[in-house]
Enzyme design. Structure first.
Site, PDB file in Angstrom:
ATOM      1  N   GLU A 150     -54.269  -5.293  14.111  1.00 16.76           N
ATOM      2  CA  GLU A 150     -53.458  -5.295  15.326  1.00 16.76           C
ATOM      3  C   GLU A 150     -52.592  -4.041  15.372  1.00 16.76           C
ATOM      4  OE1 GLU A 150     -50.067  -8.105  17.430  1.00 16.76           O
ATOM      5  OE2 GLU A 150     -51.793  -9.045  16.461  1.00 16.76           O
ATOM      6  N   SER A 180     -46.929  -7.796  13.234  1.00 17.93           N
ATOM      7  CA  SER A 180     -48.171  -8.475  12.842  1.00 17.93           C
ATOM      8  C   SER A 180     -49.256  -7.443  12.548  1.00 17.93           C
ATOM      9  CB  SER A 180     -48.637  -9.413  13.959  1.00 17.93           C
ATOM     10  OG  SER A 180     -47.720 -10.460  14.152  1.00 17.93           O
ATOM     11  N   ARG A 186     -54.453  -9.750  23.221  1.00 16.74           N
ATOM     12  CA  ARG A 186     -53.915  -8.513  22.643  1.00 16.74           C
ATOM     13  C   ARG A 186     -54.687  -7.271  23.106  1.00 16.74           C
ATOM     14  NH1 ARG A 186     -50.866 -11.790  22.516  1.00 16.74           N
ATOM     15  NH2 ARG A 186     -49.710 -12.702  20.786  1.00 16.74           N
TER      16      ARG A 186
END
Length: 306
Positions: free
Chosen positions: A297, A227, A178
């Protein structure tokens, strides 16, 4: 309300083709549908227009780039500086030889996945499970359902804060979980992906399965940011949140989803402060329950409200 700097920008950029708007609302720019104003909202016409703008913008002026805003929370005080919205001029998708797809940074991930599927290019179906744009996928090494951006990227192009056009190979992107290692001030404009030969019907069936899986396990038709927390090494964020007793936890109109507790939901009138505060409370409870420090995130930006 911020001071209006649009007249000064226009004076310094007589050949600008994109649209500038002062004190523009930002709630419509993110899936949470909340947040304060942007001092200036700029919608560039294309990559050349973006480069022209950045080359003439005072380097001290903060810049925020927005695509679909699927993993973005703009705080209630808004953004002091320029918000750049990559729209139609960055949304083109084309199929190229050797099972390749070229897409603008403003193109929706799902549309790129569908273009690849219809052309018989396998390997990009995972993009169907990412509710954002290609620019966000490049910046965060977006991934879902067994695939990541790093698996299919050939090269990415962008523009630096000084207006210089740059390109990066897959290796130069510095992908990790990520995250990409490209400097934060580079604005991605385009990506070239490479898949493999596949059967269009089989690929579309795979995409439909991803759609069904998302619909049955995630609150996809709500005001959410996707998320909320990254998965810690060897762990699942949602399991840690659930074990800490946070499923359904609520602050005002902000709530941890009952369906998937790594999602936060705005039930209608939640402020950005309530959403962020709820996320921090979840992090605190998970830390106390398991000793694990969850990392956000969702990108949280801007000034806090008064």
């Amino acid at each position: 309300m911020f001071p209006d700097i649009v007249p000064d920008l226009l004076a310094a950029m007589p050949e600008l083709r994109g649209k500038l708007e002062a004190n523009a609302p930002t709630a419509s720019l993110s899936w949470f549908r909340t947040g304060g104003p942007a001092q200036t909202l700029f919608s560039p016409a294309d990559t050349g227009d973006l480069a022209y703008f950045l080359a003439r913008l005072d380097p001290k002026v903060p810049v925020l780039v927005v695509g679909l805003g699927s993993n973005l929370l703009i705080r209630d005080g808004g953004w002091e500086g320029v918000v750049i919205r990559l729209g139609k001029g960055f949304a083109e998708i084309s199929v190229e030889p050797n099972h390749r797809v070229r897409a603008g940074a403003g193109a929706a991930d799902v549309k790129v996945a569908r273009a690849a599927a219809e052309a018989g290019i396998a390997g990009l179906s995972f993009l169907r499970g990412i509710p954002g744009t290609i620019g966000g996928a490049l910046r965060m090494n977006g991934g879902a359902y067994g695939g990541e951006t790093k698996d299919v990227l050939v090269e990415a192009k962008g523009v630096t804060r000084s207006g210089e056009t740059v390109s990066y190979t897959n290796q130069q992107m510095g992908f990790t979980y990520r995250h990409s290692g490209v400097p934060d001030d580079v604005i991605f404009t385009e990506a070239l992906f490479e898949g493999r030969p596949g059967n269009p019907e089989e690929i579309l069936a795979e995409m439909n399965a991803i759609t069904e899986a998302r619909s049955s396990t995630q609150p996809v038709n709500t005001r959410t940011g996707g998320s909320t927390f990254k998965n810690p090494p060897g762990r699942k964020a949602w399991e840690l949140v659930d074990a800490a007793g946070c499923r359904g936890l609520r602050i005002g109109d902000a709530q941890v989803s009952e369906m998937h507790c790594n999602f936060l939901i705005n039930h209608g009138s939640a402020s950005a402060a309530e959403i962020e505060g709820l996320g921090e409370e979840v992090r605190r409870r998970v830390r106390e329950a398991s000793g694990v420090e969850l990392d956000w995130e969702i990108k949280r930006v801007g000034l806090s409200g008064a």
